[in-house]
Design a protein around this motif. Structure first.
Motif, PDB file in Angstrom:
ATOM      1  N   TYR A  81     -42.030  10.207  36.843  1.00  0.00           N
ATOM      2  CA  TYR A  81     -41.812   9.217  37.896  1.00  0.00           C
ATOM      3  C   TYR A  81     -42.912   8.154  37.873  1.00  0.00           C
ATOM      4  O   TYR A  81     -42.658   6.980  38.135  1.00  0.00           O
ATOM      5  CB  TYR A  81     -41.755   9.882  39.265  1.00  0.00           C
ATOM      6  N   ASP A  82     -44.144   8.562  37.577  1.00  0.00           N
ATOM      7  CA  ASP A  82     -45.238   7.579  37.493  1.00  0.00           C
ATOM      8  C   ASP A  82     -44.985   6.581  36.362  1.00  0.00           C
ATOM      9  O   ASP A  82     -45.315   5.404  36.479  1.00  0.00           O
ATOM     10  CB  ASP A  82     -46.584   8.266  37.294  1.00  0.00           C
ATOM     11  N   HIS A  83     -44.420   7.038  35.259  1.00  0.00           N
ATOM     12  CA  HIS A  83     -44.086   6.114  34.175  1.00  0.00           C
ATOM     13  C   HIS A  83     -43.070   5.072  34.651  1.00  0.00           C
ATOM     14  O   HIS A  83     -43.263   3.868  34.442  1.00  0.00           O
ATOM     15  CB  HIS A  83     -43.521   6.868  32.972  1.00  0.00           C
ATOM     16  N   PHE A  84     -42.023   5.539  35.296  1.00  0.00           N
ATOM     17  CA  PHE A  84     -40.983   4.603  35.716  1.00  0.00           C
ATOM     18  C   PHE A  84     -41.470   3.673  36.819  1.00  0.00           C
ATOM     19  O   PHE A  84     -41.068   2.505  36.866  1.00  0.00           O
ATOM     20  CB  PHE A  84     -39.713   5.364  36.108  1.00  0.00           C
ATOM     21  N   LEU A 132     -54.120   5.312  35.576  1.00  0.00           N
ATOM     22  CA  LEU A 132     -53.071   4.678  36.377  1.00  0.00           C
ATOM     23  C   LEU A 132     -52.350   3.588  35.588  1.00  0.00           C
ATOM     24  O   LEU A 132     -51.129   3.493  35.625  1.00  0.00           O
ATOM     25  CB  LEU A 132     -53.654   4.108  37.670  1.00  0.00           C
ATOM     26  N   ASN A 133     -53.092   2.790  34.878  1.00  0.00           N
ATOM     27  CA  ASN A 133     -52.494   1.724  34.076  1.00  0.00           C
ATOM     28  C   ASN A 133     -51.737   2.282  32.870  1.00  0.00           C
ATOM     29  O   ASN A 133     -50.726   1.723  32.448  1.00  0.00           O
ATOM     30  CB  ASN A 133     -53.571   0.750  33.609  1.00  0.00           C
ATOM     31  N   PRO A 138     -45.695   5.127  26.541  1.00  0.00           N
ATOM     32  CA  PRO A 138     -45.274   6.475  26.140  1.00  0.00           C
ATOM     33  C   PRO A 138     -46.446   7.375  25.754  1.00  0.00           C
ATOM     34  O   PRO A 138     -46.460   8.555  26.111  1.00  0.00           O
ATOM     35  CB  PRO A 138     -44.337   6.212  24.950  1.00  0.00           C
ATOM     36  N   TRP A 139     -47.452   6.819  25.065  1.00  0.00           N
ATOM     37  CA  TRP A 139     -48.598   7.661  24.696  1.00  0.00           C
ATOM     38  C   TRP A 139     -49.380   8.101  25.937  1.00  0.00           C
ATOM     39  O   TRP A 139     -49.979   9.190  25.945  1.00  0.00           O
ATOM     40  CB  TRP A 139     -49.515   6.969  23.690  1.00  0.00           C
ATOM     41  N   GLY A 140     -49.374   7.287  26.988  1.00  0.00           N
ATOM     42  CA  GLY A 140     -50.032   7.681  28.231  1.00  0.00           C
ATOM     43  C   GLY A 140     -49.303   8.837  28.895  1.00  0.00           C
ATOM     44  O   GLY A 140     -49.932   9.757  29.439  1.00  0.00           O
ATOM     45  N   ILE A 141     -47.988   8.810  28.823  1.00  0.00           N
ATOM     46  CA  ILE A 141     -47.187   9.910  29.369  1.00  0.00           C
ATOM     47  C   ILE A 141     -47.394  11.169  28.532  1.00  0.00           C
ATOM     48  O   ILE A 141     -47.525  12.269  29.074  1.00  0.00           O
ATOM     49  CB  ILE A 141     -45.695   9.515  29.424  1.00  0.00           C
ATOM     50  N   GLU A 142     -47.442  11.003  27.232  1.00  0.00           N
ATOM     51  CA  GLU A 142     -47.677  12.158  26.357  1.00  0.00           C
ATOM     52  C   GLU A 142     -48.999  12.840  26.707  1.00  0.00           C
ATOM     53  O   GLU A 142     -49.079  14.062  26.815  1.00  0.00           O
ATOM     54  CB  GLU A 142     -47.665  11.692  24.896  1.00  0.00           C
ATOM     55  N   ARG A 143     -50.036  12.047  26.931  1.00  0.00           N
ATOM     56  CA  ARG A 143     -51.343  12.601  27.334  1.00  0.00           C
ATOM     57  C   ARG A 143     -51.267  13.267  28.701  1.00  0.00           C
ATOM     58  O   ARG A 143     -51.868  14.318  28.924  1.00  0.00           O
ATOM     59  CB  ARG A 143     -52.399  11.494  27.380  1.00  0.00           C
ATOM     60  N   PHE A 162     -42.224  16.178  26.215  1.00  0.00           N
ATOM     61  CA  PHE A 162     -42.223  14.780  25.790  1.00  0.00           C
ATOM     62  C   PHE A 162     -40.939  14.450  25.029  1.00  0.00           C
ATOM     63  O   PHE A 162     -40.353  13.386  25.222  1.00  0.00           O
ATOM     64  CB  PHE A 162     -43.449  14.471  24.934  1.00  0.00           C
ATOM     65  N   ARG A 163     -40.483  15.376  24.206  1.00  0.00           N
ATOM     66  CA  ARG A 163     -39.224  15.162  23.477  1.00  0.00           C
ATOM     67  C   ARG A 163     -38.063  15.032  24.463  1.00  0.00           C
ATOM     68  O   ARG A 163     -37.210  14.146  24.337  1.00  0.00           O
ATOM     69  CB  ARG A 163     -38.972  16.320  22.506  1.00  0.00           C
ATOM     70  N   LEU A 164     -38.020  15.900  25.471  1.00  0.00           N
ATOM     71  CA  LEU A 164     -36.958  15.827  26.470  1.00  0.00           C
ATOM     72  C   LEU A 164     -37.036  14.524  27.258  1.00  0.00           C
ATOM     73  O   LEU A 164     -36.005  13.943  27.618  1.00  0.00           O
ATOM     74  CB  LEU A 164     -37.050  17.024  27.416  1.00  0.00           C
ATOM     75  N   PHE A 165     -38.237  14.059  27.535  1.00  0.00           N
ATOM     76  CA  PHE A 165     -38.436  12.760  28.191  1.00  0.00           C
ATOM     77  C   PHE A 165     -37.815  11.651  27.352  1.00  0.00           C
ATOM     78  O   PHE A 165     -37.062  10.819  27.860  1.00  0.00           O
ATOM     79  CB  PHE A 165     -39.935  12.543  28.394  1.00  0.00           C
ATOM     80  N   GLU A 166     -38.096  11.645  26.057  1.00  0.00           N
ATOM     81  CA  GLU A 166     -37.559  10.598  25.183  1.00  0.00           C
ATOM     82  C   GLU A 166     -36.041  10.706  25.057  1.00  0.00           C
ATOM     83  O   GLU A 166     -35.332   9.697  25.114  1.00  0.00           O
ATOM     84  CB  GLU A 166     -38.210  10.685  23.803  1.00  0.00           C
TER      85      GLU A 166
END
Length: 194
Positions: A81-84, A132-133, A138-143, A162-166
């Motif tokens: 949700y933070d990514h979106f 936050l930024n 995608p790499w930020g979400i992976e981390r 992460f695979r399911l996210f993608e």
């Protein structure tokens, strides 16, 4: 919701922001060790979490992760949700997300010495690496997903998440789009009564 959403839903109110960010580090009656404003932020965080967990869009999103991660499906959904939110043009432009992130760190800074020790230790990394930024990438979400695994007692890997996210990106984004306006309105109502 994860750090970006909790910060954003504090609407630049410093003590609400601090309480909203540290709530997971404050257990039970320890919340009374803080100022009334920070206590309100702690309570708000918990209200947001309850609203999030019981919203149908969140339940739909969690189903993607539940077969692999069971009870941690909610924690993973919170990160996504933070990514979106980070890429939501109705809420942020790239420049305003960066400004919001820097302003959040600046607002928290004066309170840091009185906050829970675990948060005090984490905050310099959050600020230096600009968590936050970085939710926009995608790499930020992976981390971030890897961080959820590190802090968990029973998860051993985040690659599947992460695979399911993608693979389910559009569906997860649609869940966020159904959810976020509702939680934003909910928080505005809560802030009016706190």
């Amino acid at each position: 919701m994860n750090y970006l959403a909790h910060a954003y839903l504090s609407f630049n109110k410093p003590e609400i922001l601090v309480g909203n960010l540290v709530s997971d580090f404050v257990k039970g009656r320890k919340k009374f060790d803080y100022s009334p404003g920070i206590q309100k932020g702690i309570v708000l965080h918990r209200e947001i979490d309850h609203f999030t967990d019981t919203h149908q869009a969140t339940r739909d999103a969690k189903e993607i992760f539940r077969p692999h991660y069971r009870l941690y499906a909610g924690a993973l959904t919170d990160v996504l949700y933070d990514h979106f939110l980070a890429i939501d043009k109705n809420e942020f432009t790239t420049e305003s997300l960066l400004h919001f992130s820097e302003n959040t760190y600046r607002l928290v800074d004066p309170f840091i010495d009185g906050l829970p020790e675990k948060f005090q230790k984490m905050f310099p990394y959050m600020r230096q690496q600009n968590w936050l930024n970085n939710y926009q990438y995608p790499w930020g979400i992976e981390r971030s997903l890897a961080g959820v695994v590190r802090r968990s007692a029973y998860m051993t890997e985040s690659e599947t998440a992460f695979r399911l996210f993608e693979e389910n990106y559009q569906h997860l984004q649609a869940c966020y789009s159904r959810f976020f306006p509702a939680v934003k309105n909910f928080v505005l109502e809560q802030l009016a009564t706190l």
